[in-house]
Design a protein around this motif. Structure first.
Motif, PDB file in Angstrom:
ATOM      1  N   GLY A 229      61.225  51.557 124.275  1.00  0.00           N
ATOM      2  CA  GLY A 229      61.667  52.625 125.164  1.00  0.00           C
ATOM      3  C   GLY A 229      63.103  52.424 125.606  1.00  0.00           C
ATOM      4  O   GLY A 229      63.827  51.545 125.106  1.00  0.00           O
ATOM      5  N   LYS A 230      63.472  53.243 126.563  1.00  0.00           N
ATOM      6  CA  LYS A 230      64.839  53.281 127.062  1.00  0.00           C
ATOM      7  C   LYS A 230      65.306  51.932 127.612  1.00  0.00           C
ATOM      8  O   LYS A 230      66.497  51.637 127.626  1.00  0.00           O
ATOM      9  CB  LYS A 230      64.895  54.337 128.159  1.00  0.00           C
ATOM     10  CG  LYS A 230      66.251  54.903 128.419  1.00  0.00           C
ATOM     11  CD  LYS A 230      66.094  56.050 129.395  1.00  0.00           C
ATOM     12  CE  LYS A 230      67.397  56.464 129.990  1.00  0.00           C
ATOM     13  NZ  LYS A 230      67.166  57.535 130.973  1.00  0.00           N
ATOM     14  N   GLY A 286      59.886  47.816 127.128  1.00  0.00           N
ATOM     15  CA  GLY A 286      60.893  48.632 127.823  1.00  0.00           C
ATOM     16  C   GLY A 286      60.480  50.089 127.959  1.00  0.00           C
ATOM     17  O   GLY A 286      61.300  50.985 127.902  1.00  0.00           O
ATOM     18  N   ILE A 287      59.181  50.286 128.122  1.00  0.00           N
ATOM     19  CA  ILE A 287      58.636  51.637 128.308  1.00  0.00           C
ATOM     20  C   ILE A 287      58.002  51.697 129.701  1.00  0.00           C
ATOM     21  O   ILE A 287      57.217  50.812 130.058  1.00  0.00           O
ATOM     22  CB  ILE A 287      57.586  51.956 127.214  1.00  0.00           C
ATOM     23  CG1 ILE A 287      58.284  52.080 125.855  1.00  0.00           C
ATOM     24  CG2 ILE A 287      56.809  53.221 127.554  1.00  0.00           C
ATOM     25  CD1 ILE A 287      57.342  52.334 124.690  1.00  0.00           C
ATOM     26  N   GLY A 289      55.887  53.912 130.977  1.00  0.00           N
ATOM     27  CA  GLY A 289      54.478  54.306 131.021  1.00  0.00           C
ATOM     28  C   GLY A 289      54.250  55.588 131.795  1.00  0.00           C
ATOM     29  O   GLY A 289      53.266  55.715 132.528  1.00  0.00           O
ATOM     30  N   GLN A 292      52.923  61.094 130.243  1.00  0.00           N
ATOM     31  CA  GLN A 292      52.998  61.743 128.926  1.00  0.00           C
ATOM     32  C   GLN A 292      53.035  60.707 127.805  1.00  0.00           C
ATOM     33  O   GLN A 292      52.617  60.984 126.688  1.00  0.00           O
ATOM     34  CB  GLN A 292      54.240  62.636 128.818  1.00  0.00           C
ATOM     35  CG  GLN A 292      54.283  63.782 129.786  1.00  0.00           C
ATOM     36  CD  GLN A 292      54.955  63.416 131.102  1.00  0.00           C
ATOM     37  OE1 GLN A 292      55.320  62.268 131.314  1.00  0.00           O
ATOM     38  NE2 GLN A 292      55.100  64.386 131.968  1.00  0.00           N
ATOM     39  N   ASP A 325      62.890  40.158 130.766  1.00  0.00           N
ATOM     40  CA  ASP A 325      63.914  40.924 130.059  1.00  0.00           C
ATOM     41  C   ASP A 325      63.583  40.998 128.574  1.00  0.00           C
ATOM     42  O   ASP A 325      63.561  39.983 127.876  1.00  0.00           O
ATOM     43  CB  ASP A 325      65.275  40.237 130.279  1.00  0.00           C
ATOM     44  CG  ASP A 325      66.420  41.005 129.625  1.00  0.00           C
ATOM     45  OD1 ASP A 325      66.147  42.025 128.943  1.00  0.00           O
ATOM     46  OD2 ASP A 325      67.573  40.576 129.789  1.00  0.00           O
TER      47      ASP A 325
ATOM     48  N   THR B  13      53.641  69.032 133.418  1.00  0.00           N
ATOM     49  CA  THR B  13      53.126  67.665 133.544  1.00  0.00           C
ATOM     50  C   THR B  13      54.166  66.728 134.146  1.00  0.00           C
ATOM     51  O   THR B  13      53.907  65.559 134.333  1.00  0.00           O
ATOM     52  CB  THR B  13      52.709  67.094 132.169  1.00  0.00           C
ATOM     53  OG1 THR B  13      53.854  67.123 131.314  1.00  0.00           O
ATOM     54  CG2 THR B  13      51.587  67.884 131.552  1.00  0.00           C
TER      55      THR B  13
HETATM   56  C1  LIG Z   1      56.060  68.144 128.585  1.00  0.00           C
HETATM   57  C2  LIG Z   1      56.509  66.725 128.423  1.00  0.00           C
HETATM   58  C3  LIG Z   1      56.135  66.037 127.286  1.00  0.00           C
HETATM   59  C4  LIG Z   1      56.515  64.706 127.107  1.00  0.00           C
HETATM   60  N1  LIG Z   1      56.104  64.059 125.999  1.00  0.00           N
HETATM   61  C5  LIG Z   1      56.388  62.742 125.868  1.00  0.00           C
HETATM   62  C6  LIG Z   1      55.916  61.998 124.746  1.00  0.00           C
HETATM   63  O1  LIG Z   1      55.269  62.531 123.834  1.00  0.00           O
HETATM   64  N2  LIG Z   1      56.192  60.687 124.681  1.00  0.00           N
HETATM   65  C7  LIG Z   1      56.920  60.045 125.642  1.00  0.00           C
HETATM   66  O2  LIG Z   1      57.127  58.828 125.528  1.00  0.00           O
HETATM   67  N3  LIG Z   1      57.401  60.728 126.682  1.00  0.00           N
HETATM   68  C8  LIG Z   1      57.161  62.053 126.825  1.00  0.00           C
HETATM   69  N4  LIG Z   1      57.678  62.726 127.879  1.00  0.00           N
HETATM   70  C9  LIG Z   1      58.693  62.060 128.712  1.00  0.00           C
HETATM   71  C10 LIG Z   1      58.136  61.095 129.749  1.00  0.00           C
HETATM   72  O3  LIG Z   1      57.862  61.813 130.936  1.00  0.00           O
HETATM   73  C11 LIG Z   1      59.154  60.001 130.063  1.00  0.00           C
HETATM   74  O4  LIG Z   1      60.368  60.603 130.442  1.00  0.00           O
HETATM   75  C12 LIG Z   1      59.442  59.031 128.911  1.00  0.00           C
HETATM   76  O5  LIG Z   1      58.228  58.573 128.339  1.00  0.00           O
HETATM   77  C13 LIG Z   1      60.214  57.852 129.429  1.00  0.00           C
HETATM   78  O6  LIG Z   1      60.618  57.014 128.377  1.00  0.00           O
HETATM   79  P1  LIG Z   1      60.875  55.467 128.644  1.00  0.00           P
HETATM   80  O7  LIG Z   1      59.659  54.844 129.179  1.00  0.00           O
HETATM   81  O8  LIG Z   1      61.432  54.921 127.371  1.00  0.00           O
HETATM   82  O9  LIG Z   1      62.087  55.474 129.675  1.00  0.00           O
HETATM   83  P2  LIG Z   1      62.121  55.109 131.239  1.00  0.00           P
HETATM   84  O10 LIG Z   1      61.109  55.898 131.986  1.00  0.00           O
HETATM   85  O11 LIG Z   1      63.526  55.219 131.636  1.00  0.00           O
HETATM   86  O12 LIG Z   1      61.635  53.618 131.277  1.00  0.00           O
HETATM   87  C14 LIG Z   1      62.371  52.523 130.842  1.00  0.00           C
HETATM   88  C15 LIG Z   1      61.621  51.272 131.261  1.00  0.00           C
HETATM   89  O13 LIG Z   1      62.273  50.139 130.741  1.00  0.00           O
HETATM   90  C16 LIG Z   1      62.287  49.099 131.712  1.00  0.00           C
HETATM   91  N5  LIG Z   1      63.425  48.226 131.428  1.00  0.00           N
HETATM   92  C17 LIG Z   1      64.728  48.444 131.685  1.00  0.00           C
HETATM   93  N6  LIG Z   1      65.484  47.412 131.251  1.00  0.00           N
HETATM   94  C18 LIG Z   1      64.630  46.516 130.691  1.00  0.00           C
HETATM   95  C19 LIG Z   1      64.791  45.245 130.081  1.00  0.00           C
HETATM   96  N7  LIG Z   1      65.997  44.679 129.912  1.00  0.00           N
HETATM   97  N8  LIG Z   1      63.690  44.610 129.653  1.00  0.00           N
HETATM   98  C20 LIG Z   1      62.452  45.164 129.803  1.00  0.00           C
HETATM   99  N9  LIG Z   1      62.250  46.352 130.375  1.00  0.00           N
HETATM  100  C21 LIG Z   1      63.314  47.032 130.808  1.00  0.00           C
HETATM  101  C22 LIG Z   1      62.368  49.822 133.019  1.00  0.00           C
HETATM  102  O14 LIG Z   1      61.821  49.015 134.056  1.00  0.00           O
HETATM  103  C23 LIG Z   1      61.544  51.073 132.765  1.00  0.00           C
HETATM  104  O15 LIG Z   1      60.182  50.859 133.122  1.00  0.00           O
HETATM  105  C24 LIG Z   1      57.320  64.053 128.088  1.00  0.00           C
HETATM  106  C25 LIG Z   1      57.693  64.757 129.222  1.00  0.00           C
HETATM  107  C26 LIG Z   1      57.311  66.064 129.400  1.00  0.00           C
HETATM  108  C27 LIG Z   1      57.725  66.784 130.643  1.00  0.00           C
END
Ligand SMILES: Cc1cc2nc3c(=O)[nH]c(=O)nc-3n(C[C@H](O)[C@H](O)[C@H](O)COP(=O)(O)OP(=O)(O)OC[C@H]3O[C@@H](n4cnc5c(N)ncnc54)[C@H](O)[C@@H]3O)c2cc1C
Ligand SMILES: Nc1ncnc2c1ncn2[C@@H]1O[C@H](COP(=O)(O)O)[C@@H](O)[C@H]1O
Lengths: 345, 261
Positions: A229-230, A286-287, A289, A292, A325, B13
């Protein structure tokens, strides 16, 4: 009266093998077919029914394994000539014809792109009910009806659905049941059926299958999915996840944010607007959770999360939570696993 | 040429969170949105309209409030909207929904191309599109991430397990699209304003050539027998990595134990 039948639709797309259809025809079925046979035997046992497995327009070299894993009859329906295999539309015609002839009480197929296309086409033409992406199937001991349980609203609710028409049709989530065991003593029949060419004349035409070279291991079929993830910071961080997947022989998954940042292609996205996976291990790195994302992976057998925020929601569904990390931990993990593998030889 | 797009209104959602203790969903607010992949379907239709001058019609079945979803589709460039609404449609499963939509497409059409989303974020069945196609006797191509129209034939690329399939399909046809097919643009202000004032025709069951017995709950072969909340939360074993690598060791041990290495 003849014995009631439970019909299992074989999944013949075996994507990890590269080209799905060789010029000589498909050689084996996807493992999910054996999971369906496991379900089929369970249901048939409760109904006192027989189990048929159908191959829609493709042939195998050998049908022994299907019989040993639970089929009483293997129904092989002849398909179109040529190397690319039948389209979902052609498969639907074959399946509809077979159901009209055999009148099974239950029809189950895998919730794959093929199953999720063929089954609605057939259900609509037969005017019968269809339940999508079930994670559990059972028989109501009272009225002998099929109890079809599936996650709804992003997996936050489970709904059990009954169908009042026949056949009762359902697609079943891959990996939601173990494959049927092989029993070398089991006996069964292979029945080949040839239908008129006209049945296979459809307007749409499958031209070719192009293997996605970025999917080293197919997401929906993998035992292990390593998803990033991000939190990985940038594309080079995401490469670590790809490397880890490489040493584990795992598939690469991604959150929507990682896909939108261009770190991974859309076919890798897991979640509500991406793919649904249920591997033996889902390793989320790095997701955060968000709900969605959870919608696409929360039925994984084991979930491990690596995240530097102990409050991240991903930990709520994790069996093992590693707080730290990712940019440090993933390279260390790659090293550890590479060493273990080297030691094993 | 006429393109009909099936647009569903779904609960947003965005604000959904999980209850830490019970592991169930908390849904904040009651916001509704256009189903995400339906926005892609509308975007694709509007793109084809610019190419061919086709008329684009958006059809939705839902409560009166679903007019809002159609207004959003209109602001994206749709020419005409149609809402199926009324008690007779309530409680429809996918096939009853598909019947109503197919009848509406027939009456508002004929359509050269019907576009739907791959699946809706509420029901997540992905069945409605193919069912509408089957009922209309159209060829159906699902999971499409690339669509090229040449003359009266479509060249399509669909996402399947492990790769892509190239499919050629003549019109008329029904196509369901995935999110990756395009990026829905932000609707222009003048269309948004016009959408607000738009009068959307609402059809009831009487407007369709269908027996009432085939619609709504009564016309639905499937029924929800039971609803329950799964417990999402798991008993987490925690490792805090401060250089000791206990977590990684535990994970490696587990992998070895499971025979996954
Ligand atoms: C209608 C709709 C449909 C969607 N469909 C999907 C879908 O199919 N799939 C999906 O994934 N999302 C979907 N989303 C988006 C979802 O809501 C989130 O925005 C997305 O999943 C976030 O991605 P992320 O976890 O990578 O990023 P973030 O939420 O930004 O999370 C990043 C995480 O990384 C951690 N982190 C940061 N730095 C480090 C490090 N150095 N080491 C370890 N951890 C670290 C942080 O603590 C954080 O928990 C949808 C949203 C909507 C509204
Ligand atoms: N009530 C509805 N009104 C209009 N279109 C719908 C409706 N339900 C489903 N659809 C279409 O069918 C697609 C798949 O929906 P579903 O089968 O609910 O996952 C959606 O993306 C829409 O394009």
């Amino acid at each position: 009266m003849s014995q009631a039948r439970v019909l299992v639709v074989a999944e013949d797309r075996v994507s990890t093998r590269g080209r799905v259809y060789t010029t000589e025809g498909v050689r084996r079925v996807n493992r999910v077919t054996y999971e369906l046979l496991n379900r089929g035997r369970d249901l048939a046992g409760k109904l006192g029914a027989g189990v048929d497995v159908v191959l829609l327009g493709v042939a195998l070299d050998d049908y022994t394994e299907l019989i040993q894993r639970g089929a009483d009859r293997v129904l092989v329906l002849s398909g179109p000539a040529g190397a690319v295999g039948p389209t979902p539309g052609q498969r639907a015609r074959l399946l509809e014809q077979l159901i009209r002839e055999e009148e099974p009480v239950v029809v189950i197929a895998a919730a794959t792109t093929t199953g999720r296309t063929v089954m609605p086409l057939v259900a609509a033409r037969l005017k019968t009910g269809l339940t999508a992406d079930c994670t559990s199937l059972d028989i109501d001991p009272g009225d002998q009806a099929l109890l079809q349980t599936r996650p709804a609203i992003g997996g936050n609710i489970m709904a059990t659905i009954k169908t009042r028409t026949r056949p009762q049709m359902a697609t079943v989530r891959p990996r939601s049941a173990p494959p049927a065991e092989r029993d070398p003593a089991r006996q069964g029949q292979v029945v080949e059926r040839q239908y008129g060419e006209d049945l296979l004349v459809t307007p749409e035409r499958l031209v070719e299958f192009i293997r996605d070279v970025t999917q080293e291991v197919d997401l929906e079929e993998a035992d292990i999915v390593v998803a990033g993830g991000k939190g990985l910071g940038d594309r080079s961080g995401f490469v670590l996840v790809e490397k880890l997947a490489g040493v584990l022989g795992a598939a690469v998954g991604a959150s929507r944010d990682a896909v939108e940042l261009g770190w991974a292609g859309y076919p890798h996205q897991v979640g509500l607007s991406g793919k649904t996976v249920a591997p033996r291990l889902y390793l989320a790195v790095g997701i955060s959770g968000k709900i969605q994302h959870l919608a696409g992976m929360q039925t994984a057998r084991t979930i491990v999360a690596i995240n530097n925020d102990p409050g991240a929601q991903i930990f709520q569904v994790a069996d093992m939570g590693i707080v730290g990390d990712a940019l440090e931990l993933v390279p260390a993990l790659i090293e550890k696993i590479a060493a273990l593998k080297a030691a094993k030889g | 040429m006429r393109i009909i797009v099936l647009v569903k209104q779904v609960p947003a959602t965005d604000n959904v969170k999980m209850d830490e203790k019970t592991g169930t969903m908390i849904r904040a607010g009651g916001d509704n949105v256009v189903n995400p992949t339906d926005e892609n379907a509308v975007t694709e239709a509007v793109r084809l309209k610019k190419e061919t001058g086709a008329e684009v019609v958006a059809v939705s079945m839902g409560p009166e409030a679903a007019q809002q979803a159609l207004r959003e589709a209109y602001a994206m460039g749709v020419d005409r909207c149609l809402l199926l609404s009324g008690r007779a449609f309530a409680g429809s499963d996918t096939i009853a929904t598909a019947r109503a939509l197919a009848a509406a497409v027939q009456k508002a059409g004929p359509a050269d191309l019907v576009l739907a989303g791959e699946r809706a974020t509420d029901g997540e069945t992905g069945q409605t599109g193919p069912m509408v196609g089957a009922l209309l006797g159209l060829p159906v191509v699902t999971y499409v991430q690339k669509l090229v129209l040449t003359g009266d034939s479509l060249e399509l690329e669909r996402i399947v397990e492990g790769g892509f399939e190239r499919v050629v399909c003549p019109l008329p046809a029904l196509v369901t699209v995935v999110k990756g097919i395009n990026q829905p643009p932000i609707p222009p202000l003048h269309l948004k304003l016009r959408a607000k004032k738009l009068t959307i025709p609402v059809w009831g069951a009487d407007d369709l050539d269908l027996p009432a017995a085939e619609l709504g709950l009564g016309g639905s072969p499937t029924r929800v027998a039971r609803i329950f909340s799964p417990k999402l939360s798991r008993a987490t074993v925690w490792y805090r990595e401060n250089g000791g690598r206990e977590g990684l060791s535990a994970l490696a041990d587990w992998l070895t134990g499971e025979g996954l290495l």
